[in-house]
Design an enzyme around this catalytic site. Sequence first.
Site, PDB file in Angstrom:
ATOM      1  N   GLY A 169       0.784  -1.232   0.000  1.00 48.93           N
ATOM      2  CA  GLY A 169       0.000   0.000   0.000  1.00 48.93           C
ATOM      3  C   GLY A 169       0.809   1.272   0.000  1.00 48.93           C
ATOM      4  CB  SER A 170       2.320   3.233   2.696  1.00 47.29           C
ATOM      5  OG  SER A 170       3.094   2.274   3.380  1.00 47.29           O
ATOM      6  CG  HIS A 179       9.232  -3.766   9.903  1.00 45.86           C
ATOM      7  ND1 HIS A 179       8.251  -4.433   9.219  1.00 45.86           N
ATOM      8  CD2 HIS A 179       8.603  -2.792  10.596  1.00 45.86           C
ATOM      9  CE1 HIS A 179       7.068  -3.899   9.503  1.00 45.86           C
ATOM     10  NE2 HIS A 179       7.260  -2.899  10.335  1.00 45.86           N
ATOM     11  CB  CYS A 222       4.595  -4.411   6.156  1.00 47.41           C
ATOM     12  SG  CYS A 222       3.383  -3.551   7.183  1.00 47.41           S
ATOM     13  CD  GLU A 265       6.654 -12.001   9.019  1.00 47.01           C
ATOM     14  OE1 GLU A 265       7.811 -12.421   8.790  1.00 47.01           O
ATOM     15  OE2 GLU A 265       5.826 -12.625   9.695  1.00 47.01           O
ATOM     16  CD1 TRP A 275      -3.082  -1.465  16.158  1.00 44.66           C
ATOM     17  CD2 TRP A 275      -2.516  -0.764  14.121  1.00 44.66           C
ATOM     18  NE1 TRP A 275      -2.313  -2.443  15.597  1.00 44.66           N
ATOM     19  CE2 TRP A 275      -1.949  -2.051  14.351  1.00 44.66           C
ATOM     20  CE3 TRP A 275      -2.293  -0.132  12.901  1.00 44.66           C
ATOM     21  CZ2 TRP A 275      -1.167  -2.705  13.395  1.00 44.66           C
ATOM     22  CZ3 TRP A 275      -1.510  -0.782  11.948  1.00 44.66           C
ATOM     23  CH2 TRP A 275      -0.958  -2.051  12.192  1.00 44.66           C
TER      24      TRP A 275
END
Length: 774
Positions: free
Chosen positions: A447-448, A709, A741, A680, A576
């Site tokens: 996505g990002s 990450h 991610c 993941e 969250w």
Amino acid sequence: MTATSATTAARATVYGYPRQGPNRELKKAVEGYWRGRVTLGALRQTAIDLRAATWRRLAGAGVHEVPTGDFSYYDHVLDTSVMVGAVPERHRAAVEADPLDGYFAMARGTQEVAPLEMTKWFDTNYHYLVPELGPDTVFTADSSRQVAHLGEALALGLTPRPVLVGPVTYLLLAKPAPGVPADFEPLSLLERLLPVYGEILADLRAAGAEWAQLDEPALVQDRSAAELDAAARAYRELGGLADRPRLLVASYFDRLGDALPVLAKSPVEGLALDFTGRAAVNVDALAAVGGLPGKRLVAGVVDGRNVWINDLGASLTTLGTLLGLAGRVDVAPSCSLLHVPLDARAERDLDGEVSRWLAFARQKTDEVVTLARGLSEGTAAIAGTLSANRADLASRAASSLTHDAAVRARATAVTEADSRRSQPYAERAAAQRARLGLPLLPTTTVGSFPQTPALRAARAELRAGRLDTEGYEERVRTEIRDVLAFQERAGIDVLVHGEPERNDMVQYFAERLTGYLATQHGWVQSYGTRYVRPPILAGDVSRPAPLTVRWTTYAQSLARRPVKGMLTGPVTMLAWSFVRDDQPLGDTARQVALALRDEVNELEAAGTSVIQVDEPALRETLPLRAADHGAYLAWATEAFRLSTSGVLPDTQIHTHMCYAEFGDVIQAIDDLDADVISLEAARSHMRVAHELAAHGYPREAGPGVYDIHSPRVPSVEEAAALLREGLGAIPPERLWVNPDCGLKTRGWPETRASLENLVAAARTVRRELPGSQG
């Protein structure tokens, strides 16, 4: 209530405190050190100053015993691995050459060496680095960090209590090291580990520690008889040591269950228990085992994981009951305050009435001190505070912010059919393949894309009024064009617009939904130097206007390939956020799901053919006790389906999860009925692909081949090897290729190289498939 009759007046304490500093000074110092802009000496001085400021603040508020050793440059479980010498072989040379750089290499990896696996700390959004152990692991004691922090606090004239991850929890959190058989049980190393803990405790006693806290949150989970026996052996041995501080064994996040009598009988001087939420039953359980005569009880009666003010009257009632069950009762939050922001007084943009309802770490500390005083001196000593607290609780209960009749009526009217797709997956899959025309092993991202310094600066300029809305949106449009152009050049099959307009995957939506409140300074550590500002879910939720349609349709207008619509799912929107505690979570999730359903349907109506609704928090929110799983998963999966089931069969629904133990929720993943899931898998070596296969998962999946990450750029062969491993579990017609991610926290150079290698790996493996055209 009269003053306590216990032999010692109640005292206030906390198990741990936020590490970052009021302006995230630790984050800035650590990241500056990584970039070579901050010296080692400056980094260490920043850490010393932050610790001292925290301890002085706690002591000044009335905390009698301050925690030491909970401060970390990156993660307290990683610190424990260093403390007991459990450094993986691949990192030993780096740690020996430079202990701090080697420490960060274990956390983040290097181009040559992979980091430790990362996963969620119980059911929180904090991530820890998973210890890697095997039958050949040799433990060695290194108490230098703990002793140094203890000495700093003593030098300030304070009463410190070192905090360590307990040996049983440490081993239960660990996993077999790479190359070690999967059935190896790290808990089998307990007898080897306990003497090391004994050495560390002796060092702390010699350095001046009167008490030491050993955290054993793993014991609030369902534990086998063998695991409970291990806990009994551990604390019989540690409690029997002559040269040690007095021991306080702490549990939190849930009820202690069968482990309570084990710890109550052990020769330790104190227990710390959670008495909030589901753990409130610890009161009756403690009475059932005959209490803790002669021992210290630290009672966690202030919720350390949420931001609402405490009901002081109710907590005093609980504390009064506990007085007869222990030789001494002290007062604390339910867990470390690591999980809440620092100070609610910094939120000057919130409505004054709402501010009265909030308690961050500083306010929770004040509540603990007030309760300790009330328990010791009687309610008359805190009468004014109790009166104000009752008024604040009544204000929240009566507020129009918390109740919207239209939202509640819509949620009540939901039927079972509303949460089911109109056709089964096999029929949907055929329609989607015909519409999308994707190759085998289609490539996409989660996505990002990187949020560049220029983009962050533009957002800050907009907030400060130095940039108008049109100017800011033009920068967003430019970023979207650049992100799409790169993806098309790289050969990615299903594109994303990169989310340049979004500050955070939850906050962005929360700011546009009713019922949510956003903070300006409510930072909470997620992992390492990654901090988030969880919004506050205070009232009933609805969607007054479209959330993402404008930017998604703009991106699709520029691209020849499908562009995914990107949304955050209802469970993650709760997990969250600091969620309201005045109604069942399932009711709140249904409200959020209905708001997202409107957005999903409008995206489809605007021509979006692929829509991703992320649920990375599905596993982390799973209750810690199996008896509570069924009810949670029922409302959680229903909420996801409710948000996604209103679309036509040829609209492809994706979801995403990361950094969790997926094996525990495989059936729930199946029950989501998403067409494609990305997960993941890079750090965990494709384990999830085999878990899906063992379950018989029938839909499409993208186990990640790029660990985002870590700053490492995976080679083509590395990604291809992971893909081949994935193909050993998932057939090629159902396997996708993607990172673990989103890429928001990565830099552009590593992102470009990694995604280009990912596409090259997909093409390489695609050519190896029978009948493939490459």
